[in-house]
Design an enzyme around this catalytic site. Structure first.
Site, PDB file in Angstrom:
ATOM      1  N   SER A 142     103.425  22.421 -29.608  1.00 18.93           N
ATOM      2  CA  SER A 142     103.034  21.617 -30.786  1.00 18.93           C
ATOM      3  C   SER A 142     103.830  22.370 -31.975  1.00 18.93           C
ATOM      4  O   SER A 142     104.232  23.607 -32.175  1.00 18.93           O
ATOM      5  CB  SER A 142     101.538  21.959 -31.008  1.00 18.93           C
ATOM      6  OG  SER A 142     101.060  21.331 -32.183  1.00 18.93           O
ATOM      7  N   TYR A 155      94.199  27.901 -31.578  1.00 18.42           N
ATOM      8  CA  TYR A 155      95.090  26.823 -31.144  1.00 18.42           C
ATOM      9  C   TYR A 155      96.499  27.163 -31.499  1.00 18.42           C
ATOM     10  O   TYR A 155      97.278  27.076 -30.557  1.00 18.42           O
ATOM     11  CB  TYR A 155      94.702  25.469 -31.693  1.00 18.42           C
ATOM     12  CG  TYR A 155      95.532  24.337 -31.138  1.00 18.42           C
ATOM     13  CD1 TYR A 155      95.669  24.014 -29.966  1.00 18.42           C
ATOM     14  CD2 TYR A 155      96.358  23.471 -32.113  1.00 18.42           C
ATOM     15  CE1 TYR A 155      96.265  22.933 -29.192  1.00 18.42           C
ATOM     16  CE2 TYR A 155      96.992  22.350 -31.700  1.00 18.42           C
ATOM     17  CZ  TYR A 155      97.119  22.329 -30.234  1.00 18.42           C
ATOM     18  OH  TYR A 155      97.853  21.183 -29.865  1.00 18.42           O
TER      19      TYR A 155
HETATM   20  P1  NAD Z   1      93.672  14.452 -25.173  1.00 17.81           P
HETATM   21  O1  NAD Z   1      92.583  15.005 -25.729  1.00 17.81           O
HETATM   22  O2  NAD Z   1      94.000  12.777 -25.915  1.00 17.81           O
HETATM   23  O3  NAD Z   1      94.096  14.244 -23.858  1.00 17.81           O
HETATM   24  C1  NAD Z   1      94.245  15.504 -23.222  1.00 17.81           C
HETATM   25  C2  NAD Z   1      94.456  15.330 -21.573  1.00 17.81           C
HETATM   26  O4  NAD Z   1      94.285  16.639 -21.046  1.00 17.81           O
HETATM   27  C3  NAD Z   1      93.368  14.539 -20.907  1.00 17.81           C
HETATM   28  O5  NAD Z   1      94.073  13.740 -20.254  1.00 17.81           O
HETATM   29  C4  NAD Z   1      92.544  15.587 -20.362  1.00 17.81           C
HETATM   30  O6  NAD Z   1      92.083  15.038 -19.284  1.00 17.81           O
HETATM   31  C5  NAD Z   1      93.194  16.519 -20.123  1.00 17.81           C
HETATM   32  N1  NAD Z   1      92.602  17.934 -19.804  1.00 17.81           N
HETATM   33  C6  NAD Z   1      91.689  18.356 -20.715  1.00 17.81           C
HETATM   34  N2  NAD Z   1      91.238  19.557 -20.088  1.00 17.81           N
HETATM   35  C7  NAD Z   1      91.811  19.564 -18.931  1.00 17.81           C
HETATM   36  C8  NAD Z   1      91.742  20.829 -17.714  1.00 17.81           C
HETATM   37  N3  NAD Z   1      90.866  21.549 -17.873  1.00 17.81           N
HETATM   38  N4  NAD Z   1      92.488  20.501 -16.753  1.00 17.81           N
HETATM   39  C9  NAD Z   1      93.284  19.281 -16.715  1.00 17.81           C
HETATM   40  N5  NAD Z   1      93.278  18.408 -17.617  1.00 17.81           N
HETATM   41  C10 NAD Z   1      92.618  18.480 -18.768  1.00 17.81           C
HETATM   42  O7  NAD Z   1      94.948  15.229 -26.034  1.00 17.81           O
HETATM   43  P2  NAD Z   1      96.494  14.895 -26.627  1.00 17.81           P
HETATM   44  O8  NAD Z   1      96.227  14.472 -27.817  1.00 17.81           O
HETATM   45  O9  NAD Z   1      96.957  13.761 -25.659  1.00 17.81           O
HETATM   46  O10 NAD Z   1      97.173  16.310 -26.310  1.00 17.81           O
HETATM   47  C11 NAD Z   1      97.905  16.378 -25.154  1.00 17.81           C
HETATM   48  C12 NAD Z   1      98.676  17.749 -25.085  1.00 17.81           C
HETATM   49  O11 NAD Z   1      99.700  17.669 -26.312  1.00 17.81           O
HETATM   50  C13 NAD Z   1      97.970  18.973 -25.470  1.00 17.81           C
HETATM   51  O12 NAD Z   1      98.789  19.924 -24.952  1.00 17.81           O
HETATM   52  C14 NAD Z   1      97.923  19.176 -27.030  1.00 17.81           C
HETATM   53  O13 NAD Z   1      97.862  20.535 -27.371  1.00 17.81           O
HETATM   54  C15 NAD Z   1      99.353  18.605 -27.417  1.00 17.81           C
HETATM   55  N6  NAD Z   1      99.552  18.111 -28.559  1.00 17.81           N
HETATM   56  C16 NAD Z   1      98.865  17.074 -29.233  1.00 17.81           C
HETATM   57  C17 NAD Z   1      99.182  16.706 -30.555  1.00 17.81           C
HETATM   58  C18 NAD Z   1      98.461  15.623 -31.183  1.00 17.81           C
HETATM   59  O14 NAD Z   1      98.236  15.246 -32.380  1.00 17.81           O
HETATM   60  N7  NAD Z   1      97.630  14.610 -30.325  1.00 17.81           N
HETATM   61  C19 NAD Z   1     100.065  17.375 -31.242  1.00 17.81           C
HETATM   62  C20 NAD Z   1     100.884  18.393 -30.755  1.00 17.81           C
HETATM   63  C21 NAD Z   1     100.478  18.777 -29.305  1.00 17.81           C
END
Ligand code: NAD
Length: 249
Positions: A142, A155
């Site tokens: 991120s 985080y």
């Molecule tokens: P989300 O919450 O929409 O989806 C998260 C996914 O991770 C889901 O499919 C969930 O089932 C899975 N998950 C959660 N706990 C889990 C576990 N214990 N074991 C296996 N799977 C698990 O999240 P997102 O916004 O799509 O984020 C996905 C990744 O991108 C994360 O690593 C997050 O830190 C990173 N990220 C997100 C953003 C954002 O703004 N959305 C920005 C930068 C980085």
């Protein structure tokens, strides 16, 4: 020929959000995909059906990656279903913002156990199964790894750890033709961002004001960068962190 023809990819946390779009995109580029999910079986099945409807191959595999005993399962199933593993996308991750007064061991462990330990153990399982021609690991980090906004100490620390892991493992595994890179998204509109209340809050306004391209992202903005780094087109790229964030720093 598509970028990932003949490759087998494991995408962690792929039942929704960024992971679901990465899984669909890798499949569209020719990879057979293991769609890992922790609890949302329906979401994972939807992703598999969408991939199959588009002519691709995928299986859904349950495993809570914050539980070390479950981490091997998606990789065992990848070999069972598709015979090999070439690509790992470490996407599963959670974000819990809190001011320092509200930081607890539970808050720390919930995020570090998945975002850092789960990622390391998943990488270990992938590396064990990559063939002599090597493999590619793409970590979803991120921009907070460097931007480190207030109330995100835990985080942001998990994602700074992810970037350090990327650089260290790239050096360690390069001699085995295994490439390790990070994709570092800015704010992306996903189910998780909505659930956290970020999608309509100050954070969105601040991000939009600070991003030269003036908007938050969509999962489709992130997935093509992941497919590129996963593919042989990025064959001389390792240890990099690629911001995909509309120019936000
Ligand atoms: P989300 O919450 O929409 O989806 C998260 C996914 O991770 C889901 O499919 C969930 O089932 C899975 N998950 C959660 N706990 C889990 C576990 N214990 N074991 C296996 N799977 C698990 O999240 P997102 O916004 O799509 O984020 C996905 C990744 O991108 C994360 O690593 C997050 O830190 C990173 N990220 C997100 C953003 C954002 O703004 N959305 C920005 C930068 C980085």
């Amino acid at each position: 020929m598509a970028k990932l023809d003949g490759k087998v990819a494991v995408v962690t946390g792929a039942s929704k959000g960024i992971g679901a779009e990465i899984a669909r995109n890798l499949a569209a580029e020719g990879a057979a995909v293991v769609v890992n999910y922790a609890s949302d079986r329906e979401g994972a099945d939807r992703v598999v059906k969408a991939i199959e409807a588009a002519g691709g191959r995928a299986v859904a595999v349950q495993a809570d990656l914050s539980e070390p005993a479950q981490v091997a399962r998606p990789f065992e199933e990848a070999v069972k279903a598709f015979g090999r593993v070439d690509v790992l996308v470490n996407n599963a991750g959670i974000y819990r913002f809190a001011p320092i007064e509200e930081v607890t061991p539970e808050l720390f462990h919930a995020q570090f156990d998945l975002n850092v330990l789960g990622l390391l153990l998943a990488t270990r399982e992938a590396v064990r199964r990559f063939g002599p021609e090597g493999g590619s690991v793409v970590n979803i980090s991120s921009v907070v790894a460097t931007a480190a906004p207030p109330s995100s100490s835990v985080y942001s620390a998990t994602k700074a750890a992810v970037d350090a892991i990327t650089r260290s493992l790239a050096k360690e595994l390069g001699p085995r033709k295994i490439r390790v890179n990070s994709v570092n998204p800015g704010m992306v509109e996903t189910e998780g961002v909505h659930a956290a209340g970020f999608a309509e809050g100050d954070m969105r306004v601040q991000f939009e004001a600070a991003a030269p391209l003036g908007r938050i992202g969509r999962p489709g903005d992130v997935a093509p960068a992941v497919a590129f780094l996963a593919s042989d087109e990025a064959g001389w790229i390792t240890g990099e962190t690629l911001d995909v964030a509309g120019g936000f720093r």
